[in-house]
Write a protein that holds these residues in place. Structure first.
Motif, PDB file in Angstrom:
ATOM      1  N   LYS A   1     -76.279-136.504 -35.658  1.00  0.00           N
ATOM      2  CA  LYS A   1     -75.700-135.216 -36.059  1.00  0.00           C
ATOM      3  C   LYS A   1     -76.328-134.702 -37.358  1.00  0.00           C
ATOM      4  O   LYS A   1     -76.589-133.505 -37.493  1.00  0.00           O
ATOM      5  CB  LYS A   1     -74.180-135.344 -36.202  1.00  0.00           C
ATOM      6  CG  LYS A   1     -73.462-135.450 -34.870  1.00  0.00           C
ATOM      7  CD  LYS A   1     -71.976-135.191 -34.982  1.00  0.00           C
ATOM      8  CE  LYS A   1     -71.248-136.355 -35.545  1.00  0.00           C
ATOM      9  NZ  LYS A   1     -69.763-136.166 -35.467  1.00  0.00           N
ATOM     10  N   GLN A   2     -76.571-135.604 -38.296  1.00  0.00           N
ATOM     11  CA  GLN A   2     -77.203-135.188 -39.545  1.00  0.00           C
ATOM     12  C   GLN A   2     -78.613-134.661 -39.299  1.00  0.00           C
ATOM     13  O   GLN A   2     -79.026-133.648 -39.884  1.00  0.00           O
ATOM     14  CB  GLN A   2     -77.249-136.373 -40.514  1.00  0.00           C
ATOM     15  CG  GLN A   2     -75.890-136.785 -41.049  1.00  0.00           C
ATOM     16  CD  GLN A   2     -75.954-138.072 -41.869  1.00  0.00           C
ATOM     17  OE1 GLN A   2     -77.028-138.624 -42.086  1.00  0.00           O
ATOM     18  NE2 GLN A   2     -74.801-138.558 -42.303  1.00  0.00           N
TER      19      GLN A   2
ATOM     20  N   HIS B   1     -78.397-131.263 -37.636  1.00  0.00           N
ATOM     21  CA  HIS B   1     -77.969-130.237 -38.595  1.00  0.00           C
ATOM     22  C   HIS B   1     -79.144-129.814 -39.473  1.00  0.00           C
ATOM     23  O   HIS B   1     -79.331-128.617 -39.751  1.00  0.00           O
ATOM     24  CB  HIS B   1     -76.833-130.771 -39.459  1.00  0.00           C
ATOM     25  CG  HIS B   1     -76.171-129.702 -40.287  1.00  0.00           C
ATOM     26  ND1 HIS B   1     -76.697-129.247 -41.478  1.00  0.00           N
ATOM     27  CD2 HIS B   1     -75.048-128.971 -40.069  1.00  0.00           C
ATOM     28  CE1 HIS B   1     -75.925-128.296 -41.973  1.00  0.00           C
ATOM     29  NE2 HIS B   1     -74.910-128.109 -41.137  1.00  0.00           N
ATOM     30  N   THR B   2     -79.940-130.766 -39.896  1.00  0.00           N
ATOM     31  CA  THR B   2     -81.100-130.448 -40.735  1.00  0.00           C
ATOM     32  C   THR B   2     -82.071-129.528 -40.005  1.00  0.00           C
ATOM     33  O   THR B   2     -82.602-128.572 -40.586  1.00  0.00           O
ATOM     34  CB  THR B   2     -81.830-131.743 -41.141  1.00  0.00           C
ATOM     35  OG1 THR B   2     -80.940-132.578 -41.886  1.00  0.00           O
ATOM     36  CG2 THR B   2     -83.055-131.430 -41.991  1.00  0.00           C
TER      37      THR B   2
ATOM     38  N   SER C   1     -79.948-125.904 -38.800  1.00  0.00           N
ATOM     39  CA  SER C   1     -79.305-125.046 -39.802  1.00  0.00           C
ATOM     40  C   SER C   1     -80.235-123.945 -40.302  1.00  0.00           C
ATOM     41  O   SER C   1     -79.772-122.955 -40.880  1.00  0.00           O
ATOM     42  CB  SER C   1     -78.825-125.898 -40.983  1.00  0.00           C
ATOM     43  OG  SER C   1     -79.902-126.590 -41.578  1.00  0.00           O
TER      44      SER C   1
ATOM     45  N   ILE D   1     -73.981-123.240 -38.830  1.00  0.00           N
ATOM     46  CA  ILE D   1     -73.473-124.150 -37.809  1.00  0.00           C
ATOM     47  C   ILE D   1     -72.011-124.459 -38.105  1.00  0.00           C
ATOM     48  O   ILE D   1     -71.664-124.847 -39.229  1.00  0.00           O
ATOM     49  CB  ILE D   1     -74.297-125.458 -37.786  1.00  0.00           C
ATOM     50  CG1 ILE D   1     -75.734-125.156 -37.363  1.00  0.00           C
ATOM     51  CG2 ILE D   1     -73.670-126.488 -36.861  1.00  0.00           C
ATOM     52  CD1 ILE D   1     -76.665-126.352 -37.476  1.00  0.00           C
TER      53      ILE D   1
ATOM     54  N   ILE E   1     -71.054-129.746 -34.613  1.00  0.00           N
ATOM     55  CA  ILE E   1     -72.038-130.484 -33.814  1.00  0.00           C
ATOM     56  C   ILE E   1     -71.290-131.611 -33.112  1.00  0.00           C
ATOM     57  O   ILE E   1     -70.601-132.402 -33.759  1.00  0.00           O
ATOM     58  CB  ILE E   1     -73.176-131.062 -34.675  1.00  0.00           C
ATOM     59  CG1 ILE E   1     -74.013-129.938 -35.285  1.00  0.00           C
ATOM     60  CG2 ILE E   1     -74.078-131.969 -33.833  1.00  0.00           C
ATOM     61  CD1 ILE E   1     -75.157-130.436 -36.162  1.00  0.00           C
TER      62      ILE E   1
ATOM     63  N   VAL F   1     -74.754-128.108 -30.291  1.00  0.00           N
ATOM     64  CA  VAL F   1     -74.833-127.513 -31.623  1.00  0.00           C
ATOM     65  C   VAL F   1     -74.193-126.134 -31.547  1.00  0.00           C
ATOM     66  O   VAL F   1     -74.670-125.252 -30.823  1.00  0.00           O
ATOM     67  CB  VAL F   1     -76.291-127.396 -32.105  1.00  0.00           C
ATOM     68  CG1 VAL F   1     -76.342-126.774 -33.499  1.00  0.00           C
ATOM     69  CG2 VAL F   1     -76.968-128.766 -32.104  1.00  0.00           C
TER      70      VAL F   1
END
Length: 241
Positions: A25-26, A29-30, A33, A38, A41, A55
């Motif tokens: 998820k991290q 997101h990176t 985004s 967002i 997720i 997402v």
């Protein structure tokens, strides 16, 4: 794709299944985004859905732009496969709708999930079932001169994969539970109609609701409920049609 307002959720698949959900998820997101705000997720962790994620963007334009520009981008040595999700996410409905709309959305999603599971189970049972005996060469019983006849056993869908029904089948109830005791569990859900016990049979009951959606909500909230200080765990499935 579902009708209505545009979808703001990107469905991501072909992800590395061995990556822990929080790390995944991290990473997502990176990457995503950059294309908009967002709001959620969701990374799937169950065995069948591993390697997939959703997402959820604040607006549909961001979701489409991300798909256009990130399609095929490799993370953890695998190229992502992207598409718009078929339905709105819970996070989107929660952000833009009322609590009642969110609950209705969740019930519809669960109904579709149950129907899909039922169809998959039926197909699997059909695939595994022996071919119709009538299509096989007749075999003669040794010494009797009789032909083998009769239909092949029919495939039975397991209880947990039955499609939604407005009538629930409740099992593993304590022997001393009467209609009132069962009613006290199920009448707190909208659309409750009645409880029917089976004469001469303890531990089972049928619970009827006005609609499938009400029955789905009741099932999701009562299946596996512990009764009588944990001595019994209630099993709740849909009635066979």
């Amino acid at each position: 794709m579902a009708s209505g307002s545009p979808i703001a959720t990107v469905y991501v698949r072909n992800l590395e299944e061995r990556v822990k959900p929080e790390v995944l998820k991290q990473t997502l997101h990176t990457i995503f985004s950059e294309y908009g705000n967002i709001i959620d997720i969701v990374a799937k962790t169950n065995l069948k859905a591993k390697g997939q994620a959703f997402v959820v963007f604040e607006n549909p334009e961001s979701a489409q732009k991300a798909i256009d520009e990130v399609q095929g981008f490799e993370i953890f040595d695998k190229p992502m496969q992207l598409a718009l999700a078929r339905t709105k996410s819970d996070a989107t409905v929660a952000r833009t709708g009322s609590e009642e709309e969110l609950e209705a959305h969740k019930r519809r999603r669960l109904a579709e999930k149950d129907k899909k599971k039922a169809a998959q189970a039926a197909e699997e049972q059909k695939r595994r079932a022996p071919a119709d005996i009538s299509a096989r060469p007749a075999k003669t019983q040794r010494g009797a001169g009789l032909k083998a006849t009769g239909p092949a056993p029919s495939a039975v869908v397991p209880d947990e994969y039955l499609p939604p029904n407005r009538i629930l089948f409740v099992q593993n109830l304590p022997d001393d539970f009467d209609a009132d005791a069962v009613t006290n569990i199920f009448n707190r859900f909208d659309g409750f109609r009645e409880v029917r016990l089976v004469p001469g049979r303890k531990g089972i009951a049928f619970v009827e609701y006005d609609t499938e959606q009400s029955a789905i909500a009741a099932k999701e909230n009562t299946a596996g409920m512990a009764l009588k200080d944990g001595e019994k765990t209630m099993k709740v499935t849909y009635q066979r049609q």
